[in-house]
Design a protein around this motif. Structure first.
Motif, PDB file in Angstrom:
ATOM      1  N   GLU A  93      12.185 -41.169  39.929  1.00 49.30           N
ATOM      2  CA  GLU A  93      13.466 -41.828  40.211  1.00 49.30           C
ATOM      3  C   GLU A  93      13.810 -41.757  41.694  1.00 49.30           C
ATOM      4  OE1 GLU A  93      14.751 -43.464  37.801  1.00 49.30           O
ATOM      5  OE2 GLU A  93      13.394 -42.600  36.308  1.00 49.30           O
ATOM      6  N   THR A  94      14.683 -42.632  42.117  1.00 55.20           N
ATOM      7  CA  THR A  94      15.130 -42.660  43.514  1.00 55.20           C
ATOM      8  C   THR A  94      15.758 -41.321  43.901  1.00 55.20           C
ATOM      9  OG1 THR A  94      15.590 -44.996  43.288  1.00 55.20           O
ATOM     10  CG2 THR A  94      16.584 -43.880  45.169  1.00 55.20           C
ATOM     11  N   GLY A  95      15.333 -40.790  45.033  1.00 49.76           N
ATOM     12  CA  GLY A  95      15.916 -39.556  45.557  1.00 49.76           C
ATOM     13  C   GLY A  95      15.344 -38.304  44.922  1.00 49.76           C
ATOM     14  N   VAL A 151       9.637 -34.540  43.703  1.00 54.12           N
ATOM     15  CA  VAL A 151       8.661 -34.197  42.669  1.00 54.12           C
ATOM     16  C   VAL A 151       7.458 -33.496  43.298  1.00 54.12           C
ATOM     17  CG1 VAL A 151       7.115 -35.116  40.901  1.00 54.12           C
ATOM     18  CG2 VAL A 151       9.371 -36.140  41.234  1.00 54.12           C
ATOM     19  N   SER A 152       7.127 -32.327  42.772  1.00 54.55           N
ATOM     20  CA  SER A 152       5.930 -31.627  43.246  1.00 54.55           C
ATOM     21  C   SER A 152       4.791 -31.864  42.274  1.00 54.55           C
ATOM     22  CB  SER A 152       6.189 -30.126  43.340  1.00 54.55           C
ATOM     23  OG  SER A 152       7.126 -29.866  44.340  1.00 54.55           O
ATOM     24  N   LEU A 190      11.502 -25.976  45.833  1.00 55.71           N
ATOM     25  CA  LEU A 190      11.901 -27.245  46.427  1.00 55.71           C
ATOM     26  C   LEU A 190      12.239 -28.335  45.427  1.00 55.71           C
ATOM     27  CD1 LEU A 190       9.199 -27.457  49.240  1.00 55.71           C
ATOM     28  CD2 LEU A 190      11.587 -26.799  49.492  1.00 55.71           C
ATOM     29  N   SER A 191      11.489 -28.410  44.331  1.00 57.19           N
ATOM     30  CA  SER A 191      11.482 -29.697  43.637  1.00 57.19           C
ATOM     31  C   SER A 191      12.454 -29.803  42.483  1.00 57.19           C
ATOM     32  CB  SER A 191      10.065 -30.021  43.180  1.00 57.19           C
ATOM     33  OG  SER A 191       9.447 -28.877  42.669  1.00 57.19           O
ATOM     34  N   ASP A 192      12.789 -31.055  42.152  1.00 55.40           N
ATOM     35  CA  ASP A 192      13.596 -31.357  40.985  1.00 55.40           C
ATOM     36  C   ASP A 192      12.730 -31.379  39.735  1.00 55.40           C
ATOM     37  OD1 ASP A 192      15.773 -31.825  42.706  1.00 55.40           O
ATOM     38  OD2 ASP A 192      15.036 -33.853  43.094  1.00 55.40           O
ATOM     39  N   ARG A 193      11.444 -31.610  39.972  1.00 55.44           N
ATOM     40  CA  ARG A 193      10.532 -31.708  38.830  1.00 55.44           C
ATOM     41  C   ARG A 193       9.144 -31.284  39.295  1.00 55.44           C
ATOM     42  NH1 ARG A 193       8.889 -36.829  35.732  1.00 55.44           N
ATOM     43  NH2 ARG A 193       9.843 -37.901  37.483  1.00 55.44           N
ATOM     44  N   ILE A 240      13.304 -28.923  36.938  1.00 53.71           N
ATOM     45  CA  ILE A 240      13.906 -27.663  37.354  1.00 53.71           C
ATOM     46  C   ILE A 240      15.378 -27.937  37.653  1.00 53.71           C
ATOM     47  CG2 ILE A 240      13.783 -25.725  38.939  1.00 53.71           C
ATOM     48  CD1 ILE A 240      10.975 -26.558  39.646  1.00 53.71           C
ATOM     49  N   CYS A 241      16.246 -27.530  36.744  1.00 58.29           N
ATOM     50  CA  CYS A 241      17.658 -27.829  36.926  1.00 58.29           C
ATOM     51  C   CYS A 241      18.383 -26.612  37.475  1.00 58.29           C
ATOM     52  CB  CYS A 241      18.286 -28.271  35.609  1.00 58.29           C
ATOM     53  SG  CYS A 241      17.383 -29.638  34.869  1.00 58.29           S
TER      54      CYS A 241
END
Lengths: 230, 268
Positions: B48-50, B53-54, B218-221, B238-239
């Motif tokens: 998704e935008t923004g 992702v690692s 670092l990552s969101d996912r 990773i929330c």
């Protein structure tokens, strides 16, 4: 008598060489011969640069083209430039042109090979960065290819100029009426070994000066990044 | 029509067995034949935008190749990648790749390296001014006249980031950028990239690494790849809000889980 044979000197003494040199300077012939030789070297050398370097970059970057042209290059390269002398005279007549052509040949192949090698070995990452930044063709040439090959090409220029200077003397020994090579042949024919040695002295000195000039060029602004590394 | 920022549609990559890797330079499509090696197999993924992702995996699992396909350096032999609903057809300045090794031009000062990315700017003075702003962003403004080799590894990597950002990409593709740096510098670079990602919130980051802590911080996912041949094994969102405490129980549990998935047991 056997004694007279001993009188033939193996090498003229330094005082006689300097005297011969002095006379050659005084009557203006030395300057004339030097200018003639330097003119031929300069023109032949520059002609080789403007043809061999662009062609080399092209061949270095396009491997398919290189594979086609390379056998021709490798076939022509080992033929001594001096072997072309009879044809050079046939094609270009008497004058500066045959000598210039021979010098051009002598410089062309080493420069070509240096340029091919330098541009074929540019780190591919730099081209990927260039593509990623969407640089124009011109910008990629000016910012990637040219600065990347300059150090190696400069080195090749320095070595090639030295070679051109060797070849000009040889070329002038074949059918030229001026130049330092002619001075040597002329001295030999007149059995004036002092003049031959004087010409050799001048050839060496000019070679030294030419190399110094090329060395100075190596410290140009465009090479600062490379020099700073040492 | 795919709606996500980056859409991977059954991406496959094969190399001919005796083919040389240097062919990558020209982004030639390797011809699939009986004698080929499968590098990537049916990668499906939505980003998704923004999003940050690692991609994690053992070396040789094809994660770098995957990133190079997104960048347009390598053409997939099967499937396709869509960014903003358009198929990737080649490298573009709005999808910047940040290289593993030093990719700064050694013959340009870092200011000129950065200004090269600003080739859309009108005049030279504008370019230099904007390039300075990007160097300030990575706190290198005092070193603008330095050549890359005069800087430390961390500074070089920051200059490289500045150059990539100067192209104003909306997708940043980062290939193990810190693997050549010492441990302390790596920690600093993590903060740096996190800060940059917060500053440029619309920028989507795809980050290839083999450092699990880096990914967790670092990552969101986190996307875990197995291979070769490279396949997607699993995705883990990773929330946890930034700044993250790596020793927290949530991340600790996640770390063990990732190690387990990668088949590494010694670290536990």
């Amino acid at each position: 008598m056997s004694v007279s044979a001993c009188n033939v000197e193996m090498f003229p003494d330094i005082a006689r060489i300097l005297r011969a040199l002095y006379r050659l300077i005084l009557d203006g012939s030395l300057l004339k011969h030097c200018v003639a030789s330097l003119f031929r070297v300069t023109v032949g050398f520059y002609l080789a640069i403007v043809t061999a370097v662009p062609l080399g970059v092209l061949l270095g970057l396009y491997r398919t083209l290189y594979r086609i042209v390379n056998p021709v290059i490798q076939f022509l390269r080992p033929i001594s430039p001096l072997a072309w002398a009879p044809f050079a005279i046939l094609w270009f007549g008497i004058g500066d042109l045959p000598a210039i052509f021979i010098i051009f040949l002598a410089c062309f192949f080493p420069l070509l090979i240096a340029a091919v090698d330098a541009s074929a070995n540019i780190n591919p990452i730099y081209f990927q960065v260039g593509a990623n930044l969407q640089l124009s063709r011109w910008s990629a040439f000016a910012n990637i290819i040219l600065p990347a090959i300059i150090p190696n090409v400069m080195l090749a220029l320095r070595m090639t100029l030295g070679m051109a200077w060797v070849v000009v003397v040889a070329a002038e020994m074949i059918g030229m009426k001026s130049g330092l090579g002619f001075l040597i042949v002329d001295g030999r024919d007149a059995l004036r070994l002092d003049r031959v040695a004087a010409a050799m002295l001048v050839i060496g000195l000019i070679g030294l000066v030419l190399d110094r000039i090329m060395q100075q060029l190596g410290e140009l602004e465009s090479l600062r990044w490379k020099n700073a590394r040492k | 029509m795919p709606e996500s920022k980056i859409h991977f549609d059954r991406v496959c990559l094969e190399y001919p067995k005796n083919g040389n890797k240097s062919g990558l330079r020209f982004a030639r499509t390797p011809r699939p034949n009986g004698q080929s090696t499968l590098v990537l197999e049916n990668i499906d993924l939505e980003i998704e935008t923004g999003e940050f992702v690692s991609i994690i995996g053992h070396s040789g699992c094809g994660k770098s190749s995957l990133l190079k396909i997104v960048a347009g350096f390598v053409r997939p032999t099967g499937g396709s990648i869509w960014i903003d609903g358009r198929p990737v057809e080649g490298p573009r300045a709005d999808h910047m790749f940040v290289f593993q090794e030093g990719a700064l031009f050694p013959w340009l000062t870092i200011l000129k390296n950065v200004s090269l990315a600003l080739n859309s700017a009108r005049d030279q003075a504008d370019r230099i001014k904007m390039a300075r702003q990007y160097l300030e962003l990575v706190s290198l403004e005092a070193y603008e006249d330095y050549y890359p080799h005069m800087l430390s590894g961390g500074m070089r990597q920051r200059a490289e980031l500045a150059r990539a950002l100067a192209a104003r990409p909306d997708v940043l593709l980062v290939d193990e950028p810190f693997s050549g740096l010492d441990y302390l510098t790596r920690l600093q670079m993590r903060e740096e990239i996190l800060y940059l990602h917060m500053m440029l919130e619309k920028t989507t980051i795809l980050f290839v690494t083999h450092d699990i802590d880096e990914a967790l911080q670092l990552s969101d996912r986190v996307v875990i790849m197995s291979g070769p041949p490279g396949r997607l094994q699993s995705c883990r969102p990773i929330c946890v809000a930034h700044p993250r405490q790596l020793s927290s129980s949530v991340l600790d549990e996640m770390r063990s889980d990732i190690y387990h998935q990668l088949g590494v047991h010694a670290a536990l």
